[in-house]
Design an enzyme around this catalytic site. Structure first.
Site, PDB file in Angstrom:
ATOM      1  N   HIS A 186     -40.212  11.264  27.872  1.00 38.13           N
ATOM      2  CA  HIS A 186     -39.076  10.614  28.517  1.00 38.13           C
ATOM      3  C   HIS A 186     -39.275  10.585  30.035  1.00 38.13           C
ATOM      4  CE1 HIS A 186     -37.182  11.007  24.628  1.00 38.13           C
ATOM      5  NE2 HIS A 186     -36.029  10.522  25.076  1.00 38.13           N
ATOM      6  N   ASP A 214       7.468  -4.371  10.512  1.00 39.68           N
ATOM      7  CA  ASP A 214       6.724  -4.936   9.385  1.00 39.68           C
ATOM      8  C   ASP A 214       6.534  -6.438   9.534  1.00 39.68           C
ATOM      9  OD1 ASP A 214       6.339  -2.566   8.045  1.00 39.68           O
ATOM     10  OD2 ASP A 214       8.095  -2.787   6.747  1.00 39.68           O
ATOM     11  N   GLU A 235       2.886   7.557   9.617  1.00 37.05           N
ATOM     12  CA  GLU A 235       2.509   6.156   9.799  1.00 37.05           C
ATOM     13  C   GLU A 235       3.581   5.450  10.625  1.00 37.05           C
ATOM     14  OE1 GLU A 235       1.569   2.234   6.991  1.00 37.05           O
ATOM     15  OE2 GLU A 235       2.695   3.940   6.179  1.00 37.05           O
ATOM     16  N   HIS A 236       4.843   5.602  10.216  1.00 40.36           N
ATOM     17  CA  HIS A 236       5.984   5.040  10.943  1.00 40.36           C
ATOM     18  C   HIS A 236       6.909   6.197  11.307  1.00 40.36           C
ATOM     19  CE1 HIS A 236       4.841   2.042   7.779  1.00 40.36           C
ATOM     20  NE2 HIS A 236       4.847   1.215   8.803  1.00 40.36           N
ATOM     21  N   GLN A 280      11.482   2.004   2.843  1.00 47.01           N
ATOM     22  CA  GLN A 280      10.087   2.429   2.729  1.00 47.01           C
ATOM     23  C   GLN A 280       9.750   2.803   1.294  1.00 47.01           C
ATOM     24  OE1 GLN A 280       8.703   1.888   5.533  1.00 47.01           O
ATOM     25  NE2 GLN A 280       6.618   2.306   4.895  1.00 47.01           N
ATOM     26  N   HIS A 288       8.329   0.204  -1.337  1.00 47.69           N
ATOM     27  CA  HIS A 288       6.941  -0.240  -1.429  1.00 47.69           C
ATOM     28  C   HIS A 288       6.268   0.202  -2.727  1.00 47.69           C
ATOM     29  CE1 HIS A 288       5.876  -2.136   2.373  1.00 47.69           C
ATOM     30  NE2 HIS A 288       6.682  -1.296   2.987  1.00 47.69           N
TER      31      HIS A 288
END
Length: 435
Positions: free
Chosen positions: A420, A361, A327-328, A258, A261
């Site tokens: 109404h 991924d 996220e993960h 990770q 990235h």
């Protein structure tokens, strides 16, 4: 290299103590505002100038020629093509099962409400192109949009100097495999603005999706409402909840993967086992030294967004990862499936020793466009639902309306909106056959 945070004995809210990437989208929003306004007023001319300014590429046309897309597929390495095709097959299998069906409820005799699921008409899909190449993000964006029934898809990705100002050829090849021939060589905030406002070359879209850097996230925030967005994706992140049964080499490998990235990517281990923490730290030293992008990984792991968090036990660890809302999230514990079933906040959950984030991924079939920065507590990842709108179709006949008219009139009066109620009363006074 990687810091430690000791939360043992702490009963308070862990969110302020947990490592998190620094991302000031509010400040970035003001910085991208002139860019967005420029694209709005000058269209393609602005895109060409901004692309030269930020990417160092002078384009004559922002749209990628169709023959360049076709050529990229012809020239694609056969092994890469096979991998992309398998990724597409698995993603399509998973996302096809997400398509919702219309449903009609008979509320009363003569009165129905149907929920219709209608796809967004046109979507702009953003594919990053910075330190890495992301043909997988083409798949993750395009497949759910296609399965939702979106009729018009356009992909954009930053131009690359090394490829004549076109997006990376593997990205173009992935577009070809998915039968997407509307592709633009535009990146950053200006790409979001292109989809939001339209230009001479690119018709405006109803929605923009896909991950990107802080400038893309800022443009999404600025233009939300002008155009629909999926989420403001920030730096990528992984959290691993592990106990003494976890293989420290697996844990270290996943933290490094990770961190690869970006220098601001977040890698977090949560464990009640200090011996595991020590072993993982040792393995990290070895793996970081051996990996290709070691400097990038080392900076990410030593940054304030990464760390090893010590907790009292797995129940405490579960509370911590729920607060972090990764996220993960990987679960590497003795009874991983049972523990994973108790997780409430995560973009995607990876269960057991043989379900690494890398699988998700590329080839699990799941989607890798996921919420970051703690947003997984209220937002899900990209899916077919992202591109669908639930529309209620109301159909009552006169008798069904008459049966509930007095309630509608009462509530209208209670809200001081008498017209109404009058709209309903008029139908009771002047029904079929009456003047």
């Amino acid at each position: 290299m990687i810091s430690r945070i000791d939360l043992r004995g702490s009963a308070g809210d862990p969110r302020d103590a947990l490592p998190r990437a620094e991302m000031d989208v509010a400040d970035a929003t003001e910085r991208v505002r002139p860019i967005v306004d420029d694209v709005r007023h000058r269209g393609t001319e602005a895109l060409i100038e901004l692309t030269e300014r930020f990417d160092g590429v002078r384009l004559t046309d922002v749209r990628v020629p169709k023959d360049a897309i076709e050529s990229a597929l012809v020239d694609l390495d056969p092994a890469v093509r096979a991998a992309l095709e398998e990724s597409i097959r698995r993603a399509r299998k998973v996302h096809a099962a997400q398509r919702r069906t219309d449903h009609t409820t008979q509320v009363v005799p003569g009165g129905t409400v149907t929920e219709k699921w209608l796809p967004v008409e046109r979507v702009g899909l953003y594919v990053p192109g910075g330190r890495a190449v992301y043909p997988s993000s083409v798949i993750m964006n395009v497949v759910p949009a296609q399965e939702a029934g979106v009729s018009s898809l356009a992909v954009t990705s930053p131009p690359q100097k090394d490829f004549g100002g076109l997006p990376h050829p593997t990205i173009l090849a992935a577009c070809a495999l998915l039968d997407v021939d509307e592709v633009y060589a535009v990146g950053g905030a200006q790409a979001v603005a292109m989809f939001a406002h339209g230009t001479e070359d690119c018709r405006r879209a109803d929605m923009v999706t896909g991950p990107g850097n802080i400038w893309v996230a800022a443009a999404k925030r600025l233009l939300k409402g002008v155009i629909g967005i999926d989420a403001e994706a920030g730096p990528t992140e992984i959290a691993i909840l592990a106990d003494h049964t976890a293989d420290p080499d697996y844990v270290a490998a996943d933290l490094v993967s990770q961190a690869e990235h970006d220098v601001v990517a977040a890698s977090v281990l949560v464990t009640p086992d200090e011996a595991l923490a020590d072993k993982v730290t040792e393995r990290l030293t070895e793996r970081v030294a051996a990996t290709r992008h070691s400097e990038r990984v080392r900076e990410a792991l030593s940054g304030p967004q990464s760390g090893i968090v010590l907790v009292d036990d797995l129940d405490h660890g579960l509370a911590v990862v729920d607060a972090y809302a990764a996220e993960h999230l990987e679960i590497m514990t003795a009874d991983a499936p049972a523990l994973a079933d108790r997780v409430r906040n995560a973009g995607a959950i990876f269960v057991g020793d043989h379900s690494p984030v890398s699988l998700g991924d590329y080839a699990a079939g799941s989607n890798h466009v996921l919420p970051t920065g703690g947003c997984a507590c209220h937002t899900g990842g990209l899916s077919v639902q992202t591109f669908l709108r639930g529309v209620h179709v109301v159909h009552y006949d006169r008798d069904a309306l008459a049966d509930v008219a007095h309630h509608v009139i009462t509530l209208a009066e209670a809200e001081d909106l008498p017209a109404h109620g009058e709209a309903v009363a008029a139908r009771m006074d002047h029904g079929p056959g009456r003047d």
